[in-house]
Design a protein around this motif. Structure first.
Motif, PDB file in Angstrom:
ATOM      1  N   GLY A 183     -10.038   4.417 -10.016  1.00  0.00           N
ATOM      2  CA  GLY A 183     -10.520   5.786 -10.016  1.00  0.00           C
ATOM      3  C   GLY A 183     -11.492   6.113  -8.901  1.00  0.00           C
ATOM      4  O   GLY A 183     -12.044   7.212  -8.852  1.00  0.00           O
ATOM      5  N   SER A 184     -11.717   5.166  -7.979  1.00  0.00           N
ATOM      6  CA  SER A 184     -12.633   5.409  -6.873  1.00  0.00           C
ATOM      7  C   SER A 184     -11.943   5.085  -5.550  1.00  0.00           C
ATOM      8  O   SER A 184     -11.252   4.077  -5.432  1.00  0.00           O
ATOM      9  N   TYR A 212      12.221  -5.391  -7.855  1.00  0.00           N
ATOM     10  CA  TYR A 212      11.204  -5.327  -6.812  1.00  0.00           C
ATOM     11  C   TYR A 212      11.829  -4.979  -5.461  1.00  0.00           C
ATOM     12  O   TYR A 212      11.139  -4.487  -4.559  1.00  0.00           O
ATOM     13  N   VAL A 213      13.112  -5.244  -5.314  1.00  0.00           N
ATOM     14  CA  VAL A 213      13.792  -5.027  -4.036  1.00  0.00           C
ATOM     15  C   VAL A 213      13.655  -3.574  -3.595  1.00  0.00           C
ATOM     16  O   VAL A 213      13.930  -2.648  -4.356  1.00  0.00           O
ATOM     17  N   GLY A 214      13.211  -3.381  -2.373  1.00  0.00           N
ATOM     18  CA  GLY A 214      13.073  -2.043  -1.827  1.00  0.00           C
ATOM     19  C   GLY A 214      11.850  -1.937  -0.932  1.00  0.00           C
ATOM     20  O   GLY A 214      11.161  -2.917  -0.657  1.00  0.00           O
ATOM     21  N   GLU A 215      11.596  -0.730  -0.462  1.00  0.00           N
ATOM     22  CA  GLU A 215      10.443  -0.449   0.391  1.00  0.00           C
ATOM     23  C   GLU A 215       9.400   0.303  -0.429  1.00  0.00           C
ATOM     24  O   GLU A 215       9.730   1.221  -1.176  1.00  0.00           O
ATOM     25  N   TRP A 216       8.138  -0.098  -0.264  1.00  0.00           N
ATOM     26  CA  TRP A 216       7.052   0.453  -1.064  1.00  0.00           C
ATOM     27  C   TRP A 216       5.909   0.922  -0.169  1.00  0.00           C
ATOM     28  O   TRP A 216       5.567   0.270   0.810  1.00  0.00           O
ATOM     29  N   ARG A 217       5.315   2.045  -0.554  1.00  0.00           N
ATOM     30  CA  ARG A 217       4.108   2.546   0.099  1.00  0.00           C
ATOM     31  C   ARG A 217       2.985   2.469  -0.923  1.00  0.00           C
ATOM     32  O   ARG A 217       3.141   2.935  -2.056  1.00  0.00           O
ATOM     33  N   SER A 218       1.857   1.901  -0.507  1.00  0.00           N
ATOM     34  CA  SER A 218       0.845   1.515  -1.489  1.00  0.00           C
ATOM     35  C   SER A 218      -0.554   1.968  -1.115  1.00  0.00           C
ATOM     36  O   SER A 218      -0.880   2.182   0.055  1.00  0.00           O
ATOM     37  N   VAL A 219      -1.391   2.063  -2.152  1.00  0.00           N
ATOM     38  CA  VAL A 219      -2.820   2.306  -2.002  1.00  0.00           C
ATOM     39  C   VAL A 219      -3.558   1.262  -2.817  1.00  0.00           C
ATOM     40  O   VAL A 219      -3.267   1.074  -4.007  1.00  0.00           O
ATOM     41  N   GLY A 220      -4.483   0.548  -2.163  1.00  0.00           N
ATOM     42  CA  GLY A 220      -5.283  -0.455  -2.853  1.00  0.00           C
ATOM     43  C   GLY A 220      -6.664   0.073  -3.154  1.00  0.00           C
ATOM     44  O   GLY A 220      -7.276   0.761  -2.329  1.00  0.00           O
ATOM     45  N   GLN A 221      -7.173  -0.233  -4.365  1.00  0.00           N
ATOM     46  CA  GLN A 221      -8.490   0.241  -4.778  1.00  0.00           C
ATOM     47  C   GLN A 221      -9.277  -0.896  -5.426  1.00  0.00           C
ATOM     48  O   GLN A 221      -8.844  -1.447  -6.446  1.00  0.00           O
ATOM     49  N   PRO A 222     -10.442  -1.244  -4.856  1.00  0.00           N
ATOM     50  CA  PRO A 222     -11.282  -2.236  -5.514  1.00  0.00           C
ATOM     51  C   PRO A 222     -11.733  -1.778  -6.904  1.00  0.00           C
ATOM     52  O   PRO A 222     -11.794  -2.573  -7.844  1.00  0.00           O
ATOM     53  N   LYS A 223     -12.050  -0.478  -7.028  1.00  0.00           N
ATOM     54  CA  LYS A 223     -12.481   0.078  -8.309  1.00  0.00           C
ATOM     55  C   LYS A 223     -11.501   1.147  -8.758  1.00  0.00           C
ATOM     56  O   LYS A 223     -11.124   2.017  -7.977  1.00  0.00           O
TER      57      LYS A 223
END
Length: 246
Positions: free
Chosen positions: A59-60, A46-57
């Motif tokens: 594919g949407s 897990y160690v490191g830098e992460w760029r993320s996108v969160g999605q409630p649904k």
């Protein structure tokens, strides 16, 4: 005189009690760093830098958001843990992943958004199940995340975190956060690069001791190395010798 002797006699046990309390307070804390590192070895990627996108649904993009996180090792008070600072997250501002009391058990301390006091996090416990770390809230709340599932995919360059609400055997999806590691293969254990002398992950930061260069995987390991380089290197050589003799 008799009265004075009685007072002095009565004060002796009190003095001994105070001395015992002071001695206990000054007693060295048991160092469990090595055991903690071993217990968390399976999740140190897990160690490191992460760029993320969160999605409630899935594919949407409706209600989607972006966030960033940085995972690193933290060493304090004779213990080791993995900690993540989250920026623009929808649920938490900080995560601390620790070794549990039982073999194979993990504890996650998650600080909810809006809580300035990190000493009041929500506690999750769990273990590795089907290749993922599954953690359930000790005290579930109706609308807050009650179960978190962490899974690394794509050779460790992608992390998926599923947030669910509910309790018992009934959980429903809140959202899923898909993260991409900043810099391909960053901090992957033992893969295509120098080894971190503290944890065994991929060394990405150079440190020096007595004119020689070594590598560590994150800022937490760098600070830990600089505090006691001789001790870290002694443990590293001991670990490598044990691996060679297997």
């Amino acid at each position: 005189m008799i009265f004075a002797r009685r007072i002095a006699s009565a004060m002796v046990p009190c003095g001994m009690l105070i001395a015992t309390i002071v001695a206990a307070a000054d007693a060295p804390v048991e160092d469990q760093t090595r055991d903690d590192k071993r217990a968390l070895a399976g999740v140190q990627n897990y160690v490191g830098e992460w760029r993320s996108v969160g999605q409630p649904k899935r594919g949407s993009n409706q209600g989607a958001w972006t966030e960033q996180s940085t995972w690193s090792w933290h060493f304090k008070g004779g213990r080791a843990e993995l900690a993540a600072d989250l920026a623009n997250s929808k649920y938490f501002s900080k995560l601390r992943l620790q070794a549990g009391e039982k073999p194979g058990e993990f504890i996650l301390l998650a600080t909810p958004l809006g809580k300035a006091n990190a000493d009041e996090p929500r506690r999750f416990t769990g273990n590795i199940s089907h290749g993922a770390v599954v953690l359930t809230a000790d005290e579930p709340q109706e609308t807050a995340p009650a179960r978190l599932t962490f899974r690394l995919v794509a050779g460790g360059d992608r992390m998926l975190v599923l947030y669910e609400k509910g309790s018992g055997e009934s959980f429903t999806r809140l959202a899923e956060v898909g993260s991409t590691r900043k810099g391909s293969s960053f901090a992957r254990a033992g893969a295509n690069g120098p080894e971190c002398v503290v944890t065994g992950g991929l060394g990405t930061i150079v440190v020096e001791h007595e004119g020689k260069k070594y590598y560590v995987c994150c800022g937490g390991c760098r600070d830990y190395f600089l505090e006691n380089p001789a001790g870290v290197l002694a443990e590293f050589r001991e670990r490598k010798a044990a691996e060679k003799n297997k």
